[in-house]
Design a protein around this motif. Sequence first.
Motif, PDB file in Angstrom:
ATOM      1  N   THR A 131       0.833  -1.196   0.000  1.00 47.91           N
ATOM      2  CA  THR A 131       0.000   0.000   0.000  1.00 47.91           C
ATOM      3  C   THR A 131       0.870   1.248   0.000  1.00 47.91           C
ATOM      4  O   THR A 131       2.030   1.221   0.416  1.00 47.91           O
ATOM      5  N   SER A 172       0.277   5.297   1.232  1.00 45.80           N
ATOM      6  CA  SER A 172      -0.617   6.227   1.928  1.00 45.80           C
ATOM      7  C   SER A 172      -0.012   7.619   1.927  1.00 45.80           C
ATOM      8  O   SER A 172       1.208   7.773   1.997  1.00 45.80           O
ATOM      9  N   TRP A 173      -0.876   8.645   1.858  1.00 46.49           N
ATOM     10  CA  TRP A 173      -0.422  10.028   1.886  1.00 46.49           C
ATOM     11  C   TRP A 173      -1.524  10.911   2.434  1.00 46.49           C
ATOM     12  O   TRP A 173      -2.702  10.548   2.413  1.00 46.49           O
ATOM     13  N   ARG A 217      -6.752  11.791   4.203  1.00 48.91           N
ATOM     14  CA  ARG A 217      -5.639  11.005   3.670  1.00 48.91           C
ATOM     15  C   ARG A 217      -6.195   9.882   2.808  1.00 48.91           C
ATOM     16  O   ARG A 217      -7.376   9.558   2.887  1.00 48.91           O
ATOM     17  N   SER A 218      -5.348   9.307   1.990  1.00 50.45           N
ATOM     18  CA  SER A 218      -5.759   8.223   1.094  1.00 50.45           C
ATOM     19  C   SER A 218      -4.731   7.103   1.116  1.00 50.45           C
ATOM     20  O   SER A 218      -3.567   7.318   1.463  1.00 50.45           O
ATOM     21  N   THR A 219      -5.182   5.935   0.717  1.00 49.07           N
ATOM     22  CA  THR A 219      -4.315   4.763   0.581  1.00 49.07           C
ATOM     23  C   THR A 219      -4.712   4.026  -0.691  1.00 49.07           C
ATOM     24  O   THR A 219      -5.905   3.883  -0.973  1.00 49.07           O
ATOM     25  N   TRP A 262      -3.649   0.396  -3.072  1.00 51.77           N
ATOM     26  CA  TRP A 262      -2.938  -0.873  -3.119  1.00 51.77           C
ATOM     27  C   TRP A 262      -2.184  -0.914  -4.441  1.00 51.77           C
ATOM     28  O   TRP A 262      -2.800  -0.816  -5.509  1.00 51.77           O
ATOM     29  N   THR A 317       4.352   4.982   3.671  1.00 49.98           N
ATOM     30  CA  THR A 317       3.693   6.203   4.094  1.00 49.98           C
ATOM     31  C   THR A 317       4.558   7.340   3.593  1.00 49.98           C
ATOM     32  O   THR A 317       5.745   7.414   3.927  1.00 49.98           O
TER      33      THR A 317
END
Length: 109
Positions: A37, A39-40, A50-52, A54, A92
């Motif tokens: 993943t 994420s940011w 925030r979003s993630t 795959w 991250t």
Amino acid sequence: MGSLYYGASAPISIEDRALAHLKVVVATKLRRNESFTLSWQHQDGEQHGRSTVWLHPSIPLRFVFDEPDAPDLSRRWIEELAHSANSSGGITLIAEHLETVEPVEPVLS
């Protein structure tokens, strides 16, 4: 401000320098055929949060940079991103820790 295009989703806006460092880590993971993943936190002007996503080697991925020249890369930042990439939480996108240089006092003879 660069963009990360992943599959058919809308582009993800990421500052060019951060995107260049992220590219090194993501390419290394995908070259090894590893899924993970990313994420940011959302940029200013976007919906708060925030979003993630795959990331999988079979899904098209493109890095687009606004600047024509690649920046000098920070080994420390790449190592920090790679460390997070190998955790259960995935990559991250963290801010770069700028190394400060302490002023050196002249030696008096």
